[in-house]
Scaffold this active site. Structure first.
Site, mmCIF file in Angstrom:
data_model
loop_
_atom_site.group_PDB
_atom_site.id
_atom_site.type_symbol
_atom_site.label_atom_id
_atom_site.label_comp_id
_atom_site.label_asym_id
_atom_site.label_seq_id
_atom_site.Cartn_x
_atom_site.Cartn_y
_atom_site.Cartn_z
ATOM 1 N N ARG A 239 27.050 1.188 2.619
ATOM 2 C CA ARG A 239 27.484 1.540 3.965
ATOM 3 C C ARG A 239 28.648 0.630 4.344
ATOM 4 N NH1 ARG A 239 25.264 5.652 3.360
ATOM 5 N NH2 ARG A 239 23.649 6.643 4.637
ATOM 6 N N GLU A 268 33.882 4.766 9.718
ATOM 7 C CA GLU A 268 34.166 6.029 9.044
ATOM 8 C C GLU A 268 34.385 7.163 10.033
ATOM 9 O OE1 GLU A 268 31.632 5.465 5.446
ATOM 10 O OE2 GLU A 268 31.706 7.649 5.443
ATOM 11 N N HIS A 287 33.535 8.606 0.916
ATOM 12 C CA HIS A 287 32.064 8.702 0.928
ATOM 13 C C HIS A 287 31.571 9.830 0.005
ATOM 14 C CE1 HIS A 287 28.399 7.504 3.569
ATOM 15 N NE2 HIS A 287 28.008 7.879 2.369
HETATM 16 C C1 DGY Z 1 23.204 8.717 1.602
HETATM 17 O O1 DGY Z 1 22.474 9.631 1.197
HETATM 18 O O2 DGY Z 1 22.788 7.821 2.323
HETATM 19 C C2 DGY Z 1 24.631 8.721 1.132
HETATM 20 O O3 DGY Z 1 25.399 7.787 1.774
HETATM 21 C C3 DGY Z 1 25.241 10.084 1.241
HETATM 22 O O4 DGY Z 1 24.736 10.840 0.258
#
Ligand code: DGY
Length: 328
Positions: A239, A268, A287
């Site tokens: 993240r 983001e 992402h």
């Molecule tokens: C998640 O699943 O948390 C990813 O960041 C996106 O697939």
């Protein structure tokens, strides 16, 4: 029959499955998230919700949905949902682990290799017509990956899958941090648990694989980056807010670390000003960790399966708060 609200585009297969189960589905087939106010209005009649990581489910949204019984997040990360507040209101929350582990680890490794061998820079160099002669020591000299030390910050499912690629595919020595020892991974890969400062001090490649929590927000600041080797690389597929982007940009500009590969960003979809214009030894992606057709489809199926279970009073396979709600 329950009222289900699907907040954003997930494809028709998942929606059909919900409808075939007899539920009344409102499908917002859009690729932008709603504003907070729109979301609060839209959830009002919902018994069940299918949402994405860009939908912020805070107390205001939960309070606007008096009938809500279950939230199925189509992501493994769930920092977009106030799970404690959902639990207080008796609302089940689920995520989509496992199905995206390998795709996300592949992507982390793709970023690592692209950074080490400077592929985006090489691609731009070729397209700009700059390849005029073969050189023994060209301007785009990269880093060796095989046999180096890989530090995994957060050895959960995805972290372990990244570790496997490093140890078995590239003969890397694996160091990791985790809550508790991961004995099976240690035995299979010869991985070693160390403190974060030790991991930063020794690793050539540092892969971030922790979830975003109050403890991991800005875990990587200038201070942390200074503990890395000047020849080391940082890879973040977890993240964005785990890394303080302005500090990372400074670290790259000042040569505090060698390079970085980012799949996720602090605010983001924006990038910190300056980051987009910085091209040397920095690889960025929008992402895409789990973004293969197969995996994204499985994530939708998993979320739908979770929701269907929750709405029929069964415990969803990936419920995050079943125990806290007194369910098996
Ligand atoms: C998640 O699943 O948390 C990813 O960041 C996106 O697939």
């Amino acid at each position: 029959m329950a009222n289900v609200f699907v907040t954003q585009h997930i494809g028709t297969a998942g929606v059909q499955k919900l409808r075939q189960a007899g539920h009344e589905v409102t499908y917002r087939d859009k690729t932008e998230p709603m504003t907070a106010a729109e979301l609060q209005t839209a959830v009002r009649p919902a018994d069940g919700l299918v949402c994405l990581l860009t939908d912020r489910l805070d107390t205001a949204v939960l309070d606007a949905a008096p009938n809500l019984k279950m939230i199925a997040n189509v992501a493994v990360g769930y920092d977009n949902i106030d799970v404690a507040a959902a639990t207080e209101r008796g609302i089940l929350v689920s995520n989509t682990p496992d199905v995206l582990t390998e795709a996300t680890a592949d992507h982390a490794f793709a970023l690592l290799l692209a950074l080490a061998r400077r592929l985006p820079e090489a691609d731009a160099f070729m397209r700009a017509g700059k390849y005029e002669k073969f050189e023994m020591f060209p301007p785009l000299l990269g880093l060796e990956v095989t046999g180096k030390t890989l530090g995994i910050v957060g050895l959960g499912r995805i972290g372990a899958a990244v570790a496997r690629r490093g140890a078995l595919g590239f003969g890397m020595q694996v160091l990791y941090t985790a809550n508790g020892a991961k004995t099976a991974v240690e035995q299979a890969l010869g991985a070693q648990k160390v403190s974060l400062p030790e991991l930063l001090r020794q690793s050539d490649f540092v892969s971030i694989n922790v979830p975003l929590t109050p403890e991991t927000r800005h875990l990587f600041t200038l201070d942390t980056l200074r503990q890395m080797k000047p020849t080391a690389c940082l890879i973040n597929t977890a993240r964005g807010p785990i890394v303080k982007e302005a500090d990372l940009l400074q670290a790259l500009r000042e040569g505090i670390i060698w390079g970085a590969a980012l799949d996720v960003f602090e605010a983001e979809p924006q990038m910190t000003p300056g980051l987009a214009d910085y091209h040397e030894r920095l690889v960025v992606a929008p992402h895409l960790g789990s973004a293969t057709g197969e995996t994204r489809q499985k994530m939708v199926e998993t979320a739908v399966t979770n929701l269907l279970a929750g709405l029929s009073n069964q415990t969803p396979p990936n419920a995050l708060n079943a125990a806290a709600l007194g369910r098996e």
